[in-house]
Design a protein around this motif. Structure first.
Motif, PDB file in Angstrom:
ATOM      1  N   SER A  45     -23.339 -10.393  16.718  1.00 39.44           N
ATOM      2  CA  SER A  45     -22.465  -9.238  16.951  1.00 39.44           C
ATOM      3  C   SER A  45     -23.170  -8.176  17.785  1.00 39.44           C
ATOM      4  O   SER A  45     -22.578  -7.602  18.715  1.00 39.44           O
ATOM      5  CB  SER A  45     -22.007  -8.651  15.611  1.00 39.44           C
ATOM      6  OG  SER A  45     -21.251  -9.596  14.875  1.00 39.44           O
ATOM      7  N   LYS A  46     -24.427  -7.913  17.470  1.00 36.44           N
ATOM      8  CA  LYS A  46     -25.197  -6.925  18.232  1.00 36.44           C
ATOM      9  C   LYS A  46     -25.385  -7.376  19.676  1.00 36.44           C
ATOM     10  O   LYS A  46     -25.211  -6.593  20.617  1.00 36.44           O
ATOM     11  CB  LYS A  46     -26.565  -6.709  17.577  1.00 36.44           C
ATOM     12  CG  LYS A  46     -26.536  -5.976  16.252  1.00 36.44           C
ATOM     13  CD  LYS A  46     -27.949  -5.853  15.691  1.00 36.44           C
ATOM     14  CE  LYS A  46     -27.965  -5.132  14.353  1.00 36.44           C
ATOM     15  NZ  LYS A  46     -29.344  -5.069  13.788  1.00 36.44           N
ATOM     16  N   ALA A  47     -25.760  -8.645  19.846  1.00 37.26           N
ATOM     17  CA  ALA A  47     -26.012  -9.161  21.191  1.00 37.26           C
ATOM     18  C   ALA A  47     -24.730  -9.212  22.014  1.00 37.26           C
ATOM     19  O   ALA A  47     -24.738  -8.916  23.217  1.00 37.26           O
ATOM     20  CB  ALA A  47     -26.644 -10.551  21.107  1.00 37.26           C
ATOM     21  N   ILE A  48     -23.627  -9.588  21.386  1.00 37.53           N
ATOM     22  CA  ILE A  48     -22.341  -9.636  22.086  1.00 37.53           C
ATOM     23  C   ILE A  48     -21.956  -8.250  22.590  1.00 37.53           C
ATOM     24  O   ILE A  48     -21.506  -8.079  23.728  1.00 37.53           O
ATOM     25  CB  ILE A  48     -21.248 -10.201  21.151  1.00 37.53           C
ATOM     26  CG1 ILE A  48     -21.468 -11.705  20.939  1.00 37.53           C
ATOM     27  CG2 ILE A  48     -19.851  -9.941  21.716  1.00 37.53           C
ATOM     28  CD1 ILE A  48     -20.615 -12.299  19.839  1.00 37.53           C
ATOM     29  N   GLU A  49     -22.172  -7.257  21.749  1.00 33.23           N
ATOM     30  CA  GLU A  49     -21.847  -5.887  22.152  1.00 33.23           C
ATOM     31  C   GLU A  49     -22.779  -5.393  23.256  1.00 33.23           C
ATOM     32  O   GLU A  49     -22.332  -4.795  24.240  1.00 33.23           O
ATOM     33  CB  GLU A  49     -21.936  -4.958  20.940  1.00 33.23           C
ATOM     34  CG  GLU A  49     -21.525  -3.524  21.246  1.00 33.23           C
ATOM     35  CD  GLU A  49     -21.522  -2.638  20.016  1.00 33.23           C
ATOM     36  OE1 GLU A  49     -21.199  -1.436  20.156  1.00 33.23           O
ATOM     37  OE2 GLU A  49     -21.836  -3.139  18.912  1.00 33.23           O
TER      38      GLU A  49
ATOM     39  N   LEU B 275     -19.826  -8.528  25.932  1.00 40.20           N
ATOM     40  CA  LEU B 275     -19.076  -9.779  25.835  1.00 40.20           C
ATOM     41  C   LEU B 275     -18.015  -9.730  24.732  1.00 40.20           C
ATOM     42  O   LEU B 275     -17.522 -10.769  24.294  1.00 40.20           O
ATOM     43  CB  LEU B 275     -20.037 -10.942  25.553  1.00 40.20           C
ATOM     44  CG  LEU B 275     -21.084 -11.255  26.625  1.00 40.20           C
ATOM     45  CD1 LEU B 275     -22.075 -12.292  26.110  1.00 40.20           C
ATOM     46  CD2 LEU B 275     -20.419 -11.738  27.906  1.00 40.20           C
ATOM     47  N   THR B 276     -17.667  -8.530  24.303  1.00 44.17           N
ATOM     48  CA  THR B 276     -16.771  -8.371  23.159  1.00 44.17           C
ATOM     49  C   THR B 276     -15.446  -9.099  23.334  1.00 44.17           C
ATOM     50  O   THR B 276     -14.896  -9.654  22.373  1.00 44.17           O
ATOM     51  CB  THR B 276     -16.507  -6.876  22.895  1.00 44.17           C
ATOM     52  OG1 THR B 276     -17.764  -6.207  22.721  1.00 44.17           O
ATOM     53  CG2 THR B 276     -15.660  -6.696  21.648  1.00 44.17           C
ATOM     54  N   ASN B 277     -14.923  -9.124  24.543  1.00 42.50           N
ATOM     55  CA  ASN B 277     -13.634  -9.770  24.786  1.00 42.50           C
ATOM     56  C   ASN B 277     -13.767 -11.241  25.163  1.00 42.50           C
ATOM     57  O   ASN B 277     -12.756 -11.920  25.375  1.00 42.50           O
ATOM     58  CB  ASN B 277     -12.883  -9.029  25.899  1.00 42.50           C
ATOM     59  CG  ASN B 277     -12.522  -7.612  25.505  1.00 42.50           C
ATOM     60  OD1 ASN B 277     -12.181  -7.346  24.352  1.00 42.50           O
ATOM     61  ND2 ASN B 277     -12.617  -6.690  26.454  1.00 42.50           N
ATOM     62  N   GLU B 278     -15.004 -11.720  25.242  1.00 40.29           N
ATOM     63  CA  GLU B 278     -15.234 -13.092  25.692  1.00 40.29           C
ATOM     64  C   GLU B 278     -15.827 -14.004  24.624  1.00 40.29           C
ATOM     65  O   GLU B 278     -15.608 -15.218  24.643  1.00 40.29           O
ATOM     66  CB  GLU B 278     -16.166 -13.087  26.910  1.00 40.29           C
ATOM     67  CG  GLU B 278     -15.623 -12.301  28.093  1.00 40.29           C
ATOM     68  CD  GLU B 278     -16.637 -12.199  29.217  1.00 40.29           C
ATOM     69  OE1 GLU B 278     -17.403 -13.164  29.399  1.00 40.29           O
ATOM     70  OE2 GLU B 278     -16.675 -11.157  29.893  1.00 40.29           O
ATOM     71  N   VAL B 279     -16.596 -13.440  23.701  1.00 39.50           N
ATOM     72  CA  VAL B 279     -17.255 -14.245  22.671  1.00 39.50           C
ATOM     73  C   VAL B 279     -16.905 -13.677  21.299  1.00 39.50           C
ATOM     74  O   VAL B 279     -17.026 -12.471  21.071  1.00 39.50           O
ATOM     75  CB  VAL B 279     -18.792 -14.251  22.859  1.00 39.50           C
ATOM     76  CG1 VAL B 279     -19.438 -15.139  21.798  1.00 39.50           C
ATOM     77  CG2 VAL B 279     -19.165 -14.728  24.257  1.00 39.50           C
TER      78      VAL B 279
ATOM     79  N   LEU C 253     -28.651 -18.674  23.153  1.00 42.37           N
ATOM     80  CA  LEU C 253     -27.375 -19.380  23.051  1.00 42.37           C
ATOM     81  C   LEU C 253     -26.284 -18.647  23.836  1.00 42.37           C
ATOM     82  O   LEU C 253     -25.437 -19.276  24.473  1.00 42.37           O
ATOM     83  CB  LEU C 253     -26.967 -19.522  21.586  1.00 42.37           C
ATOM     84  CG  LEU C 253     -27.792 -20.519  20.768  1.00 42.37           C
ATOM     85  CD1 LEU C 253     -27.415 -20.441  19.289  1.00 42.37           C
ATOM     86  CD2 LEU C 253     -27.597 -21.941  21.280  1.00 42.37           C
ATOM     87  N   LEU C 254     -26.309 -17.331  23.800  1.00 38.99           N
ATOM     88  CA  LEU C 254     -25.313 -16.563  24.547  1.00 38.99           C
ATOM     89  C   LEU C 254     -25.527 -16.702  26.053  1.00 38.99           C
ATOM     90  O   LEU C 254     -24.575 -16.932  26.808  1.00 38.99           O
ATOM     91  CB  LEU C 254     -25.373 -15.091  24.146  1.00 38.99           C
ATOM     92  CG  LEU C 254     -24.838 -14.741  22.755  1.00 38.99           C
ATOM     93  CD1 LEU C 254     -25.102 -13.276  22.433  1.00 38.99           C
ATOM     94  CD2 LEU C 254     -23.348 -15.041  22.645  1.00 38.99           C
ATOM     95  N   ASP C 255     -26.767 -16.577  26.492  1.00 32.94           N
ATOM     96  CA  ASP C 255     -27.056 -16.596  27.927  1.00 32.94           C
ATOM     97  C   ASP C 255     -26.992 -18.000  28.515  1.00 32.94           C
ATOM     98  O   ASP C 255     -26.392 -18.208  29.578  1.00 32.94           O
ATOM     99  CB  ASP C 255     -28.445 -16.008  28.198  1.00 32.94           C
ATOM    100  CG  ASP C 255     -28.523 -14.527  27.886  1.00 32.94           C
ATOM    101  OD1 ASP C 255     -27.455 -13.885  27.816  1.00 32.94           O
ATOM    102  OD2 ASP C 255     -29.639 -14.012  27.692  1.00 32.94           O
ATOM    103  N   GLU C 256     -27.607 -18.960  27.817  1.00 35.42           N
ATOM    104  CA  GLU C 256     -27.737 -20.292  28.395  1.00 35.42           C
ATOM    105  C   GLU C 256     -26.602 -21.234  28.001  1.00 35.42           C
ATOM    106  O   GLU C 256     -26.014 -21.892  28.858  1.00 35.42           O
ATOM    107  CB  GLU C 256     -29.092 -20.893  28.021  1.00 35.42           C
ATOM    108  CG  GLU C 256     -30.268 -20.103  28.587  1.00 35.42           C
ATOM    109  CD  GLU C 256     -31.601 -20.798  28.373  1.00 35.42           C
ATOM    110  OE1 GLU C 256     -31.602 -21.974  27.948  1.00 35.42           O
ATOM    111  OE2 GLU C 256     -32.641 -20.162  28.620  1.00 35.42           O
TER     112      GLU C 256
END
Length: 340
Positions: free
Chosen positions: A166-170, A174-178, A222-225
């Motif tokens: 959640s922290k990394a997404i924000e 990427l809030t609307n994508e992941v 995982l988010l980036d790659e």
């Protein structure tokens, strides 16, 4: 773990969390469940789920859904598994919502009285549900096993990973994508943290990848790659939706060809009765040349010993295990590449 003392939190991490002794002991490739379609039923919070949620009399909706799927199993063409995910209003998941992958569709507000018709329409006949609109979902969905009452390991690791995601997404906007949510038991609590990612690749195909032994350090990777570039984090990869049987068969073939087996704890391989280690693993041979015993090959000013002549037996087995593990991941990843 709010309200716990610092000592209790540290103790939990050592016993059940990312510092537990069993971390990284077992091979992961080929451990994903065999399935072709994944159905998620949104239901309450992971904090209140009983150990066996799908058979709990106190939770009639998931119990009825699971029982109906089991009863209609022979009528459903695609091998379908059911997992419970938590209600997350912040990402549009309400009680009774149903998500279906790889279809990337959502139905809202399923009730007990709807279950039979829903299974018949959507999962057996492959048609839209007659009693509710079908919505298309987009982006990537990350499900983290956090089923504490089923196994303490996922209960400790899961919420920490969700918070990190959640922290990394924000932070990465990427809030609307992941979207990330807790889910119930998916098999393999010993591999906690367990993460399943459903995302669309560059060709528009939806894939479901399973990861084990995930720690907070792997979250940005995982988010980036994986999500950002479509790359697989091979060392933590358990498998992919629809590929498990093929991978398992290839792994078994490798074991037979190499003449080695691995025990249930993932320890170093041992020779089988039918073949010795001379068969090699993935083209690797650990045998001594009888004619070259004691001989050395000159190369420049140095002298190299014969193949493993000075190695102890445990070292040889460890080498085979490492090469074999690399071969397994390579085969599994090869199937993934072909499927894209």
């Amino acid at each position: 773990m709010a309200g716990n003392s610092e000592d209790e939190i540290i103790s939990d991490d050592v016993k059940f969390g990312f510092q537990r002794p069993e971390m990284y002991e077992l091979k992961l490739a080929g451990t994903a469940t065999v399935y072709d379609r994944h159905v998620f039923l949104c239901y309450k919070s992971h904090e209140v789920w009983p150990s066996h949620l799908e058979s709990s009399d106190s939770d009639p909706l998931p119990k009825l859904f699971a029982a109906t799927l089991k009863a209609r199993r022979d009528d459903i063409k695609l091998k379908t598994i059911l997992t419970i995910c938590e209600v997350r209003e912040d990402i549009g998941l309400s009680d009774g919502d149903v998500l279906i992958f790889p279809d990337m569709i959502k139905y809202r507000n399923l009730k007990e009285s709807d279950v039979d018709a829903f299974v018949e329409d959507v999962l057996v006949s492959g048609k839209p549900w007659t009693s509710g609109p079908q919505e298309t979902i987009s982006g990537s969905y990350v499900f983290v096993c956090s089923h504490n009452n089923r196994d303490r390991r996922c209960g400790v690791c899961g919420p920490i990973l969700i918070e990190e995601f959640s922290k990394a997404i924000e932070s990465k906007d990427l809030t609307n994508e992941v979207h990330v949510a807790a889910c119930s038991h998916v098999g393999g609590h010993k591999y906690a943290g367990n993460v399943i990612i459903y995302s669309t690749d560059k060709e528009g195909k939806v894939a479901g990848h399973w990861y084990g032994y995930v720690t907070p350090d792997e979250v940005p990777i995982l988010l980036d790659e994986h999500i950002g570039e479509g790359k697989i984090l091979e060392r933590l990869w358990r498998g992919q939706m629809g590929l498990h049987t093929e991978i398992t068969n290839k792994v078994n073939e490798l074991s037979v060809l190499s003449g080695t087996t691995v025990d249930k704890k993932g320890n170093a391989p041992v020779e089988t009765a039918s073949q010795g280690c001379c068969q090699g693993a993935a083209g690797f041979s650990c045998c001594r040349d009888a004619n070259a015993e004691g001989k050395e090959v000159e190369k420049g000013q140095g002298r190299l010993p014969s193949c493993f002549r000075k190695w102890d037996q445990p070292e040889v087995y460890t080498a085979i295990g490492v090469v074999g593990a690399v071969a397994v991941v390579a085969v599994a990843y090869g199937f993934y590449k072909k499927s894209r």
